[in-house]
Design an enzyme around this catalytic site. Structure first.
Site, PDB file in Angstrom:
ATOM      1  N   ASP A 263       4.858  37.852  14.890  1.00 40.22           N
ATOM      2  CA  ASP A 263       4.544  36.403  14.942  1.00 40.22           C
ATOM      3  C   ASP A 263       3.748  36.381  16.306  1.00 40.22           C
ATOM      4  OD1 ASP A 263       3.929  33.816  14.485  1.00 40.22           O
ATOM      5  OD2 ASP A 263       6.118  33.238  14.285  1.00 40.22           O
ATOM      6  N   TRP A 264       2.568  35.535  16.400  1.00 38.69           N
ATOM      7  CA  TRP A 264       1.639  35.349  17.417  1.00 38.69           C
ATOM      8  C   TRP A 264       2.520  35.232  18.742  1.00 38.69           C
ATOM      9  CZ3 TRP A 264      -0.110  36.493  13.017  1.00 38.69           C
ATOM     10  CH2 TRP A 264      -1.403  36.679  12.622  1.00 38.69           C
TER      11      TRP A 264
END
Length: 737
Positions: A263-264
């Protein structure tokens, strides 16, 4: 071969005397594994490392020297997000990136219909392909543990079996378009508060029985090509580079051959990222939503720091060869797949799919007459009413806006008010009733009390003169509601809606409440409101779907994918101290263990407001006596159970027949019953069909955390056949030998 011979061969090739040899990796008639091996052999160490981290906000590098393209990703899972700038979170303001917004995944789960999941995947996959995306970041399959989780609307409910069945067709149909899914958020991302660092502690039983099955189905049955790691920690290690969940379970036990993407901003350590199963690092030094950084992409954990570790021998070369091979495999499946279709966007077929999914997912929670002398309020009979008052901010609000990364830029959006006006014409009048703040970060406390009072008073006065009131309320995509990055602050409805509902009901008994949300809400007024509908976030065609169901063109057949507790403390996650939820900001312990959702309410004998699997119809269904094929079942055998179901009403309808299994006596704690099979059937008035389920030994198993394996114990079991987890229409007893 001598140098002279080599020189002659080289000149011969240059002169065209010999055919030039085509690299295997470019030849898509070759097996993918041969192409991967060939491409890998031609790459430098620097090129391999460059594959492993972002080059922009939503892309990672290819190998330009070899003609291997970059990988382009887009947020989902309810539609393909508008284009984001190369190096910041601002929208690029393109004019050709408007798309179809599909119903949220809670609505898809509420259809209890794998055919709807396949239609969803096909349509959204075509849109992603048209937009030239290689990876669609979805579906989300995290388990609904608490109604306060701000991201529950992106997931598929509280039951691991339902989520498993419903995610697989979505994945398969998306990937037929040459677009990879990225199943998220692996794993245990069950809250947004402190999501970047909260350390989740739970038993192996809870992990394997509740929180992993949908991910396993996505990989082992759906064939997912990528998996997105979660932000949180699991037993001390971040989920994006976690030895247990990534190396042992995902890539070891499940034989996952795809790519793990962060995930970012989910990566935190170069050594762990190198060693513990992470393949592509995205968005580091951001919060995944808004923050920026002075660091360059070469400063990422899996960029120059990783390259230096490889060169110095601090991590083995086998790690980069494994990562690069997986990423090349992904590229050959997507960006370099010349057999993929062209795709399409915002077509009539996609709108029809979105509308049909919405129609099947809308749940009729309650439908009673306003008085004993009248019939049920729904469906709305236009001949009975001259003036229909529509109330509510959600009747006109663009619910595709806000919510975090799932925000969508739509080509068309039919609001609930639009849908009812199209159906009932000039009979419909509208007033706002309550105000809800600006999209995404609007807060209830931003609305002056005088404004709230004025809007409510206006709605009440208009309700006095109306024949029917339809209130579109619920939540929205504002921060601290159904929104990424923060959990809800309260279980009750925001923006003064409880007071509005009470006031409207006091002056007009003909009140229909339509809740648009991705979460359960508290209902202190539930006994006073005759008709309640759970309408979800329905996307582009939401207004048409709601009009279809409210008007009776479609008989509602949705069933709840999660329970509605009467009060928050009834929920298992909230039944203990704060360490169980939300944690102490560092640690969180899942003290309810395997008793999540209806498992908790059943076993603890706590009545829910609306139970898992609940959903009414405009017709009635009669269940006959279930009959099993045998009274005993061998440990390596199966048995079938058959139940007749008849439509005893006057309109056609669909019913979801649910089968739960209970272990009467076991050496470990087990829930009273667990969903193991379901089937949605369509019946004409007076029609009867027999539904047959096959029960297998796997349906009877629990995870033995001491032996680290699945097992079942001989003894007595019970099969429950019902219309919901509490509306049980028949039982069958049998013995496992």
């Amino acid at each position: 071969m001598k140098k002279k011979s080599l020189l002659i061969l080289a000149f011969a090739c240059m002169a065209g005397a010999l055919p030039a040899q085509k690299p295997v990796y470019l030849d898509d008639s070759q097996p993918i594994e041969a192409r991967v091996k060939d491409a890998l052999s031609r790459m430098t160490l620097e090129e391999k490392v460059a594959l492993c981290h972002a080059q922009s906000k939503f892309s990672s590098a290819g190998v330009p020297r070899l003609g291997i393209p970059e990988v382009w990703m887009s947020d989902g899972p309810h539609g393909v997000r508008a284009e984001i700038n190369w190096n910041d979170w601002g929208y690029a303001n393109w004019t050709n990136d408007s798309i179809t917004a599909f119903p949220a995944l809670t609505c898809l789960a509420a259809t209890w219909n794998p055919e709807m999941s396949a239609k969803y995947g096909k349509a959204i996959g075509e849109e992603a392909r048209y937009r030239e995306k290689d990876v669609l970041l979805g579906p989300g399959v995290n388990i609904y543990r608490t109604p306060l989780n701000g991201r529950n609307f992106e997931y598929m409910g509280e039951d691991p079996y339902l989520a498993s069945v419903m995610c697989v067709p979505y994945i398969q149909e998306v990937q037929k378009n040459g677009v990879a899914v990225s199943v998220k958020h692996y794993a245990l991302n069950n809250q947004e508060l402190w999501r970047g660092h909260i350390d989740v502690e739970l038993s192996d039983r809870a992990l394997y029985e509740i929180y992993l099955p949908a991910f396993k189905a996505a990989v082992c049955q759906g064939g997912a090509w990528t998996v997105m790691g979660a932000y949180n920690k699991i037993r001390g290690q971040h989920a994006c580079h976690n030895e247990l969940t990534l190396n042992k379970i995902l890539k070891g036990d499940w034989k996952f051959d795809g790519v793990v993407v962060t995930d970012w901003g989910g990566a935190h350590d170069t050594y762990e990222a190198a060693m513990n199963g992470l393949d592509i690092e995205m968005g580091s030094y951001t919060n995944g939503l808004t923050s920026e950084s002075a660091f360059t992409y070469n400063d990422y954990y899996l960029a120059n720091p990783y390259l230096q570790m490889l060169k110095s021998g601090k991590v083995p070369m086998s790690t980069i060869d494994d990562k690069a091979s997986r990423i090349l495999r992904l590229i050959f499946r997507t960006a370099m797949n010349r057999q993929k279709p062209y795709g399409s966007v915002a077509t009539p077929e996609h709108y029809a799919a979105a509308r049909e999914i919405g129609n099947e997912g809308i749940v009729l929670l309650k439908n009673a007459p306003a008085s004993k002398k009248e019939s049920a309020l729904l469906p709305i009979d236009a001949s009975r009413y001259n003036r229909i008052l529509v109330v509510g901010d959600n009747a006109v609000r663009l619910l595709n806006q806000g919510g975090g990364s799932s925000e969508l830029k739509v080509k068309d959006m039919v609001s609930p008010l639009d849908g009812l006006r199209e159906l009932y014409g000039d009979k419909v009048v509208y007033t706002r009733g309550y105000a809800a703040g600006r999209p995404m970060y609007g807060r209830a406390d931003e609305i002056p009390q005088a404004v709230t009072d004025s809007l409510r008073n206006r709605a009440v006065e208009m309700a006095r003169e109306a024949d029917l009131v339809v209130l579109f309320g619920g939540l929205n995509k504002n921060h601290f509601q159904d929104c990424e990055g923060g959990d809800r602050l309260q279980y009750g409805l925001p923006f003064g809606q409880d007071e509005l509902i009470e006031a409207l009901q006091a002056v007009n008994k003909n009140l229909v409440l339509v809740l648009l949300s991705g979460n359960a809400v508290e209902m202190p007024w539930v006994d006073k409101v005759p008709a309640i509908v759970q309408g979800w976030y329905l996307g582009s065609m939401g207004g048409k779907s709601l009009a279809d169901v409210l008007g009776g063109a479609v008989n509602p057949s949705g069933k709840l994918p999660f329970s509605f507790p009467v009060k928050l403390e009834d929920c298992g996650a909230h039944a203990f101290d704060a360490l169980s939820y939300p944690g102490d900001s560092i640690r969180e312990v899942y003290k309810e263990d395997i008793l999540v959702g209806y498992r908790w309410y059943d076993t603890k004998k706590i009545p829910s407001l609306f139970p898992f699997g609940h959903g009414l119809s405009y017709t009635t269904f009669q269940y006959g006596k279930p009959v099993a094929s045998a009274k005993k079942m061998a440990a390596d055998g199966t048995l079938t159970v058959t139940v007749p179901v008849k439509n005893t009403g006057s309109v056609a309808g669909k019913e979801v027949v649910q089968l739960y299994v209970g272990d009467d006596k076991c050496s470990v704690l087990r829930p009273l019953k667990e969903l193991k099979h379901f089937q949605k059937i369509a019946l004409q008035p007076g029609e009867e069909k027999s539904v047959t389920f096959t029960v297998t030994p796997e349906d009877l198993q629990f995870y033995d955390d001491k032996a680290a394996c699945w097992k079942s114990e001989p003894g007595k079991f019970k099969l429950y056949i019902g219309s919901s987890s509490t509306d049980i229409r028949g039982t069958v007893n049998f013995e496992l030998l």
